[in-house]
Scaffold this motif. Structure first.
Motif, PDB file in Angstrom:
ATOM      1  N   MET A   1      42.629  37.981  42.086  1.00 53.76           N
ATOM      2  CA  MET A   1      42.209  39.265  42.528  1.00 53.76           C
ATOM      3  C   MET A   1      41.470  39.977  41.456  1.00 53.76           C
ATOM      4  O   MET A   1      41.169  39.433  40.457  1.00 53.76           O
ATOM      5  N   ASP A   2      41.252  41.249  41.604  1.00 57.97           N
ATOM      6  CA  ASP A   2      40.495  41.844  40.593  1.00 57.97           C
ATOM      7  C   ASP A   2      41.352  42.743  39.783  1.00 57.97           C
ATOM      8  O   ASP A   2      42.502  42.627  39.680  1.00 57.97           O
ATOM      9  N   TYR A  27      41.596  38.748  33.361  1.00 57.70           N
ATOM     10  CA  TYR A  27      42.299  38.995  34.623  1.00 57.70           C
ATOM     11  C   TYR A  27      41.403  38.668  35.800  1.00 57.70           C
ATOM     12  O   TYR A  27      41.807  38.017  36.761  1.00 57.70           O
ATOM     13  N   GLU A  28      40.155  39.133  35.724  1.00 59.44           N
ATOM     14  CA  GLU A  28      39.224  38.878  36.820  1.00 59.44           C
ATOM     15  C   GLU A  28      39.035  37.384  37.049  1.00 59.44           C
ATOM     16  O   GLU A  28      39.059  36.906  38.179  1.00 59.44           O
ATOM     17  N   ARG A  29      38.831  36.635  35.962  1.00 55.57           N
ATOM     18  CA  ARG A  29      38.636  35.187  36.095  1.00 55.57           C
ATOM     19  C   ARG A  29      39.844  34.523  36.741  1.00 55.57           C
ATOM     20  O   ARG A  29      39.713  33.595  37.538  1.00 55.57           O
ATOM     21  N   ALA A  30      41.031  34.992  36.405  1.00 51.81           N
ATOM     22  CA  ALA A  30      42.253  34.365  36.916  1.00 51.81           C
ATOM     23  C   ALA A  30      42.445  34.582  38.407  1.00 51.81           C
ATOM     24  O   ALA A  30      42.972  33.717  39.109  1.00 51.81           O
ATOM     25  N   PHE A  31      42.000  35.754  38.939  1.00 51.28           N
ATOM     26  CA  PHE A  31      42.320  36.111  40.317  1.00 51.28           C
ATOM     27  C   PHE A  31      41.115  36.167  41.257  1.00 51.28           C
ATOM     28  O   PHE A  31      41.281  36.407  42.452  1.00 51.28           O
ATOM     29  N   ALA A  32      39.931  35.924  40.743  1.00 54.56           N
ATOM     30  CA  ALA A  32      38.716  36.117  41.547  1.00 54.56           C
ATOM     31  C   ALA A  32      38.645  35.207  42.772  1.00 54.56           C
ATOM     32  O   ALA A  32      37.978  35.542  43.750  1.00 54.56           O
ATOM     33  N   ALA A  33      39.334  34.093  42.725  1.00 58.19           N
ATOM     34  CA  ALA A  33      39.194  33.117  43.806  1.00 58.19           C
ATOM     35  C   ALA A  33      40.217  33.277  44.922  1.00 58.19           C
ATOM     36  O   ALA A  33      40.356  32.389  45.761  1.00 58.19           O
ATOM     37  N   GLY A  58      43.794  51.333  40.782  1.00 58.56           N
ATOM     38  CA  GLY A  58      43.960  50.154  39.938  1.00 58.56           C
ATOM     39  C   GLY A  58      42.731  49.285  40.033  1.00 58.56           C
ATOM     40  O   GLY A  58      42.803  48.101  40.338  1.00 58.56           O
ATOM     41  N   SER A  59      41.571  49.889  39.790  1.00 60.76           N
ATOM     42  CA  SER A  59      40.284  49.228  40.080  1.00 60.76           C
ATOM     43  C   SER A  59      39.913  48.146  39.088  1.00 60.76           C
ATOM     44  O   SER A  59      39.006  47.352  39.346  1.00 60.76           O
ATOM     45  N   GLY A  60      40.570  48.088  37.935  1.00 59.67           N
ATOM     46  CA  GLY A  60      40.368  46.993  36.995  1.00 59.67           C
ATOM     47  C   GLY A  60      38.920  46.757  36.624  1.00 59.67           C
ATOM     48  O   GLY A  60      38.181  47.673  36.285  1.00 59.67           O
ATOM     49  N   THR A  61      38.469  45.521  36.729  1.00 59.14           N
ATOM     50  CA  THR A  61      37.105  45.150  36.347  1.00 59.14           C
ATOM     51  C   THR A  61      36.081  45.509  37.419  1.00 59.14           C
ATOM     52  O   THR A  61      34.894  45.268  37.238  1.00 59.14           O
ATOM     53  N   ASP A 200      44.073  31.306  38.025  1.00 63.04           N
ATOM     54  CA  ASP A 200      43.335  30.330  37.232  1.00 63.04           C
ATOM     55  C   ASP A 200      43.459  30.708  35.758  1.00 63.04           C
ATOM     56  O   ASP A 200      42.555  31.312  35.167  1.00 63.04           O
ATOM     57  N   HIS A 201      44.608  30.367  35.206  1.00 61.66           N
ATOM     58  CA  HIS A 201      44.920  30.754  33.832  1.00 61.66           C
ATOM     59  C   HIS A 201      45.962  29.787  33.298  1.00 61.66           C
ATOM     60  O   HIS A 201      46.835  29.345  34.055  1.00 61.66           O
ATOM     61  N   PRO A 202      45.902  29.411  32.024  1.00 59.62           N
ATOM     62  CA  PRO A 202      46.894  28.466  31.477  1.00 59.62           C
ATOM     63  C   PRO A 202      48.331  28.903  31.704  1.00 59.62           C
ATOM     64  O   PRO A 202      49.223  28.064  31.869  1.00 59.62           O
TER      65      PRO A 202
END
Length: 217
Positions: A1-2, A27-33, A58-61, A200-202
């Motif tokens: 997510m974002d 965070y964006e990379r981990a949840f974008a999909a 909670g708009s984040g990136t 998508d994060h270790p």
């Protein structure tokens, strides 16, 4: 997510802000999909009139929520407690407005918005604060306005955890209790969806996600 992350809670300089300042674009990379998040946004877009006024808590990136809504022609105000996230969102989504603030401290006028999004930004609030904030957010909707909320539906209160390598303290509700909380806040629940997503994060582990859409009565 974002973005729409787990940080609406606690003020500037707080543990919540520190966590998401540290994560930034990671965070964006981990949840974008997340397909479920995308589906939620598509459903929300289908319910909105052109040029709707939308609050993204909670708009984040800024991605995917604010970006998706702004590119569809809606007027978006994103609010996030993380200064790093807010600055990144402003660069990435110039078509939306972003404010670094604790949503609990932000005045919300009655009926000011056509829609409010709250994607995963309740989790670092205590349970009572979540209930109170949802009531305020529903009141900030015009009658018939749309509420889109997502959370991790687990029955915990003030639990210490590790999220993407960062220590966090979280509170949440089981799926049925959370859906009932939305209804008690003054929104008629119209759609719910449960999904399992692995960031998508270790350090990412599978986590349940619950999406709830409602309409201000």
């Amino acid at each position: 997510m974002d973005h729409s992350r787990r940080d609406a809670g606690e003020g500037h300089g707080s543990p919540a802000a520190a966590v998401f300042d540290a994560l930034g674009a990671e965070y964006e990379r981990a949840f974008a999909a997340s397909p479920a998040h995308r589906e939620s946004l598509e459903r929300l877009l289908a319910d909105l009139a052109p040029g709707s006024r939308v609050l993204d808590v909670g708009s984040g990136t800024g991605r995917p929520t604010a970006q998706t809504l702004a590119e569809a022609g809606h007027r978006v105000l994103g609010v996030d407690v993380s200064g790093v996230m807010t600055a990144l969102a402003a660069r990435q989504v110039p078509g939306a407005e972003f404010r670094c603030a604790d949503i609990r401290d932000l005045p919300l006028a009655e009926g000011a918005f056509d829609a409010v999004c709250v994607y995963f930004s309740l989790l670092q609030l205590e349970r009572g604060e979540q209930a109170g904030l949802l009531e305020r957010l529903v009141r900030s909707l015009r009658p018939g306005g749309r509420l889109a909320v997502a959370t991790v539906p687990v029955d915990v209160a003030g639990a210490d955890a590790v999220f993407m390598g960062q220590p966090v303290r979280v509170s949440s509700f089981g799926a049925e209790e959370f859906t009932a909380l939305i209804a008690r806040s003054g929104a008629a629940v119209e759609w719910t969806h449960s999904a399992l997503f692995t960031p998508d994060h270790p350090a990412g582990e599978p986590e349940p996600h619950l999406f709830v859409h409602g309409r201000r009565i």
